[in-house]
Design a protein around this motif. Structure first.
Motif, PDB file in Angstrom:
ATOM      1  N   ILE A   1      17.268 -48.095 -14.637  1.00  0.00           N
ATOM      2  CA  ILE A   1      17.323 -48.616 -13.374  1.00  0.00           C
ATOM      3  C   ILE A   1      18.249 -48.026 -12.281  1.00  0.00           C
ATOM      4  O   ILE A   1      19.383 -47.841 -12.690  1.00  0.00           O
ATOM      5  CB  ILE A   1      17.418 -50.127 -13.393  1.00  0.00           C
ATOM      6  N   ALA A   2      17.641 -47.456 -11.378  1.00  0.00           N
ATOM      7  CA  ALA A   2      18.300 -46.760 -10.096  1.00  0.00           C
ATOM      8  C   ALA A   2      19.181 -45.785 -10.614  1.00  0.00           C
ATOM      9  O   ALA A   2      20.397 -45.428 -10.595  1.00  0.00           O
ATOM     10  CB  ALA A   2      19.269 -47.894  -9.433  1.00  0.00           C
ATOM     11  N   GLY A   3      18.634 -44.933 -11.693  1.00  0.00           N
ATOM     12  CA  GLY A   3      19.416 -43.939 -12.349  1.00  0.00           C
ATOM     13  C   GLY A   3      20.506 -44.213 -13.248  1.00  0.00           C
ATOM     14  O   GLY A   3      20.951 -43.151 -13.786  1.00  0.00           O
ATOM     15  N   ALA A   4      20.471 -45.467 -13.670  1.00  0.00           N
ATOM     16  CA  ALA A   4      21.629 -45.758 -14.792  1.00  0.00           C
ATOM     17  C   ALA A   4      20.786 -46.374 -15.854  1.00  0.00           C
ATOM     18  O   ALA A   4      20.007 -47.150 -16.071  1.00  0.00           O
ATOM     19  CB  ALA A   4      22.633 -46.750 -14.076  1.00  0.00           C
ATOM     20  N   ALA A   5      21.291 -45.679 -17.019  1.00  0.00           N
ATOM     21  CA  ALA A   5      20.621 -46.382 -18.267  1.00  0.00           C
ATOM     22  C   ALA A   5      21.460 -47.784 -18.506  1.00  0.00           C
ATOM     23  O   ALA A   5      22.797 -47.638 -18.625  1.00  0.00           O
ATOM     24  CB  ALA A   5      21.083 -45.622 -19.505  1.00  0.00           C
ATOM     25  N   MET A   6      20.898 -48.932 -18.970  1.00  0.00           N
ATOM     26  CA  MET A   6      21.242 -49.936 -19.027  1.00  0.00           C
ATOM     27  C   MET A   6      20.641 -50.749 -20.372  1.00  0.00           C
ATOM     28  O   MET A   6      19.559 -50.654 -20.655  1.00  0.00           O
ATOM     29  CB  MET A   6      20.874 -51.010 -17.991  1.00  0.00           C
ATOM     30  N   PRO A   7      21.582 -51.010 -21.301  1.00  0.00           N
ATOM     31  CA  PRO A   7      21.195 -51.705 -22.566  1.00  0.00           C
ATOM     32  C   PRO A   7      20.383 -52.809 -22.534  1.00  0.00           C
ATOM     33  O   PRO A   7      20.681 -53.599 -21.908  1.00  0.00           O
ATOM     34  CB  PRO A   7      22.278 -51.933 -23.532  1.00  0.00           C
ATOM     35  N   PHE A   8      19.300 -53.083 -23.148  1.00  0.00           N
ATOM     36  CA  PHE A   8      18.377 -54.263 -23.186  1.00  0.00           C
ATOM     37  C   PHE A   8      18.812 -54.950 -24.440  1.00  0.00           C
ATOM     38  O   PHE A   8      18.289 -54.501 -25.623  1.00  0.00           O
ATOM     39  CB  PHE A   8      16.993 -53.971 -23.000  1.00  0.00           C
ATOM     40  N   THR A   9      19.245 -56.133 -24.660  1.00  0.00           N
ATOM     41  CA  THR A   9      19.681 -56.803 -25.607  1.00  0.00           C
ATOM     42  C   THR A   9      18.712 -58.024 -25.785  1.00  0.00           C
ATOM     43  O   THR A   9      18.748 -58.932 -24.941  1.00  0.00           O
ATOM     44  CB  THR A   9      21.248 -57.265 -25.586  1.00  0.00           C
ATOM     45  N   VAL A  10      18.436 -58.439 -27.174  1.00  0.00           N
ATOM     46  CA  VAL A  10      17.878 -59.589 -27.505  1.00  0.00           C
ATOM     47  C   VAL A  10      18.990 -60.432 -28.536  1.00  0.00           C
ATOM     48  O   VAL A  10      19.783 -59.698 -29.371  1.00  0.00           O
ATOM     49  CB  VAL A  10      16.721 -59.215 -28.507  1.00  0.00           C
ATOM     50  N   LEU A  11      19.196 -61.894 -28.014  1.00  0.00           N
ATOM     51  CA  LEU A  11      20.133 -62.367 -28.716  1.00  0.00           C
ATOM     52  C   LEU A  11      19.549 -63.934 -29.261  1.00  0.00           C
ATOM     53  O   LEU A  11      18.668 -64.248 -28.711  1.00  0.00           O
ATOM     54  CB  LEU A  11      21.259 -62.683 -27.892  1.00  0.00           C
ATOM     55  N   GLY A  12      20.298 -64.419 -30.214  1.00  0.00           N
ATOM     56  CA  GLY A  12      19.983 -65.686 -30.461  1.00  0.00           C
ATOM     57  C   GLY A  12      21.149 -66.437 -31.385  1.00  0.00           C
ATOM     58  O   GLY A  12      22.162 -66.009 -31.502  1.00  0.00           O
ATOM     59  N   ASP A  13      20.961 -67.733 -31.243  1.00  0.00           N
ATOM     60  CA  ASP A  13      22.000 -68.615 -31.841  1.00  0.00           C
ATOM     61  C   ASP A  13      21.259 -69.798 -32.687  1.00  0.00           C
ATOM     62  O   ASP A  13      20.443 -70.265 -32.071  1.00  0.00           O
ATOM     63  CB  ASP A  13      22.924 -69.085 -31.062  1.00  0.00           C
ATOM     64  N   TYR A  14      21.824 -70.164 -33.781  1.00  0.00           N
ATOM     65  CA  TYR A  14      21.270 -71.317 -34.355  1.00  0.00           C
ATOM     66  C   TYR A  14      22.226 -72.123 -35.194  1.00  0.00           C
ATOM     67  O   TYR A  14      23.243 -71.606 -35.597  1.00  0.00           O
ATOM     68  CB  TYR A  14      20.279 -70.747 -35.458  1.00  0.00           C
ATOM     69  N   ALA A  15      22.239 -73.530 -34.930  1.00  0.00           N
ATOM     70  CA  ALA A  15      23.120 -74.399 -35.432  1.00  0.00           C
ATOM     71  C   ALA A  15      22.600 -75.552 -36.228  1.00  0.00           C
ATOM     72  O   ALA A  15      21.500 -76.039 -35.948  1.00  0.00           O
ATOM     73  CB  ALA A  15      23.834 -74.979 -34.292  1.00  0.00           C
ATOM     74  N   ASN A  16      23.053 -75.836 -37.095  1.00  0.00           N
ATOM     75  CA  ASN A  16      22.508 -77.229 -38.056  1.00  0.00           C
ATOM     76  C   ASN A  16      23.678 -77.765 -38.756  1.00  0.00           C
ATOM     77  O   ASN A  16      24.541 -77.482 -39.410  1.00  0.00           O
ATOM     78  CB  ASN A  16      21.782 -76.228 -39.265  1.00  0.00           C
ATOM     79  N   ASN A  17      23.667 -79.302 -38.404  1.00  0.00           N
ATOM     80  CA  ASN A  17      24.783 -80.156 -38.907  1.00  0.00           C
ATOM     81  C   ASN A  17      24.432 -80.320 -40.312  1.00  0.00           C
ATOM     82  O   ASN A  17      23.476 -81.292 -40.471  1.00  0.00           O
ATOM     83  CB  ASN A  17      24.851 -81.332 -37.906  1.00  0.00           C
ATOM     84  N   LEU A  18      25.302 -80.075 -41.059  1.00  0.00           N
ATOM     85  CA  LEU A  18      24.889 -80.225 -42.761  1.00  0.00           C
ATOM     86  C   LEU A  18      25.925 -81.452 -43.025  1.00  0.00           C
ATOM     87  O   LEU A  18      25.908 -81.593 -44.451  1.00  0.00           O
ATOM     88  CB  LEU A  18      25.182 -78.979 -43.511  1.00  0.00           C
ATOM     89  N   ALA A  19      26.188 -82.496 -42.161  1.00  0.00           N
ATOM     90  CA  ALA A  19      27.214 -83.463 -42.726  1.00  0.00           C
ATOM     91  C   ALA A  19      26.254 -84.404 -43.546  1.00  0.00           C
ATOM     92  O   ALA A  19      24.950 -84.533 -43.671  1.00  0.00           O
ATOM     93  CB  ALA A  19      27.465 -84.118 -41.447  1.00  0.00           C
ATOM     94  N   ASP A  20      26.807 -85.233 -44.470  1.00  0.00           N
ATOM     95  CA  ASP A  20      26.301 -86.055 -45.341  1.00  0.00           C
ATOM     96  C   ASP A  20      25.426 -87.055 -44.735  1.00  0.00           C
ATOM     97  O   ASP A  20      25.899 -87.416 -43.558  1.00  0.00           O
ATOM     98  CB  ASP A  20      27.113 -86.759 -46.219  1.00  0.00           C
ATOM     99  N   LYS A  21      24.436 -87.588 -45.405  1.00  0.00           N
ATOM    100  CA  LYS A  21      23.695 -88.649 -44.592  1.00  0.00           C
ATOM    101  C   LYS A  21      22.664 -88.126 -43.797  1.00  0.00           C
ATOM    102  O   LYS A  21      22.361 -88.785 -43.010  1.00  0.00           O
ATOM    103  CB  LYS A  21      24.367 -89.862 -44.358  1.00  0.00           C
ATOM    104  N   SER A  22      22.543 -86.688 -43.314  1.00  0.00           N
ATOM    105  CA  SER A  22      21.684 -86.081 -42.592  1.00  0.00           C
ATOM    106  C   SER A  22      21.383 -86.955 -41.480  1.00  0.00           C
ATOM    107  O   SER A  22      20.455 -87.399 -41.336  1.00  0.00           O
ATOM    108  CB  SER A  22      20.254 -85.901 -43.424  1.00  0.00           C
TER     109      SER A  22
END
Length: 289
Positions: free
Chosen positions: A167-188
């Protein structure tokens, strides 16, 4: 100048010691060990799905991050008190660990980590006993004013930059990202998962560079602790879903200006008075010292 010379409050964002006990040796792994104690920057690789970016935790941390050619594994373990009361021996605290690796495949950068955040003495505690000075739009499930569930949160986070865009003569990294969280406490507990997915273009680092990003997330009501995750998304809290758009420009090497737009809605919330759409516009000026 007020209150007849009374002492003033001093707010400290960070004050810590960082010690490398084996830095002068050739002992494998141990020479790359850091011991950190005090109030410090978040030592975990994360997004704002689980941690607000403005939080500076307190406690003690052990980090090991050896360099193995082009491979950079890392391991972090932490003990973080959340509060202290002289009249109660069951003070809440967080024991956390994370293992991950960063590197590249065919010259394309990646980073990946799994973690566990185990909160102790949280269930049955008044939600605002040791919380931040704000009330989440939608809170975790409560029994009156007490937290109804424990929180033992398993997380997986990662990013990969498969291509550069010019873009405009500059190479810019394109990044795909993600995050996942799961509360594994007892009694769900109900609604115990959360996830985030997004993309980012560029990196605002050197003067004149910039980045733009978008992500979408859905946060179950008991997936993460409502007083710890992003306080801007849906004006703080959980049981929310929606989009975050942003652009950041580096005006100097250690100074950036950012614009954010949050477009959010409730997500499976049963709390009275929370069924509302929220738009938030935000301007940030960040100066690092």
């Amino acid at each position: 100048f007020t209150n007849t010379f009374q002492n003033k409050h001093v707010w400290i964002a960070r004050a810590y010691l960082d010690y490398r006990p084996f830095a002068m040796t050739d002992m494998a792994f141990l020479k790359d060990m850091n011991l950190i104690g005090g109030k410090f920057a978040n030592p975990f690789y994360t997004t704002d799905l689980v941690w607000d970016g403005d939080i500076n935790p307190e406690g003690g941390v052990i980090q090991i991050a050896p360099e193995m050619g082009g491979l950079k594994p890392f391991l972090t373990a932490a003990f973080m008190p959340l509060g202290e009361s002289s009249g109660d021996s069951n003070d809440p605290f967080l024991v956390a660990g994370q293992a991950g690796v960063a590197g590249s495949v065919a010259g394309r950068a990646y980073k990946f980590a799994v973690g566990m955040y185990a909160y102790d003495n949280i269930k049955g505690m008044a939600w605002n006993t040791y919380s931040n000075n704000y009330t989440p739009t939608i809170n975790n499930t409560l029994d009156g004013t007490l937290l109804k569930y424990d929180y033992n949160i398993f997380t997986v986070a990662g990013e990969f930059s498969p291509i550069d865009l010019t873009i405009a003569g500059a190479a810019m990294p394109f990044t795909v990202l993600g995050d996942y969280a799961n509360n594994l406490a007892d009694k769900s507990p109900t609604d115990h998962t959360a996830w985030l997915a997004g993309v980012k273009l560029g990196k605002a680092k050197d003067k004149g560079t910039w980045e733009a990003y978008w992500n979408y997330r859905e946060i179950g009501q008991n997936a993460v602790l409502a007083t710890i995750n992003d306080s801007d998304f849906h004006l703080g809290g959980v049981a929310a879903k929606g989009h975050k758009f942003g652009v950041v420009y580096a005006v100097m090497p250690d100074s950036t200006i950012g614009l954010n737009y949050f477009m959010t809605d409730p997500y499976k919330s049963v709390q009275t008075g929370t069924a509302k759409h929220i738009d938030v516009y935000q301007v940030d000026w960040v100066r690092r010292f």
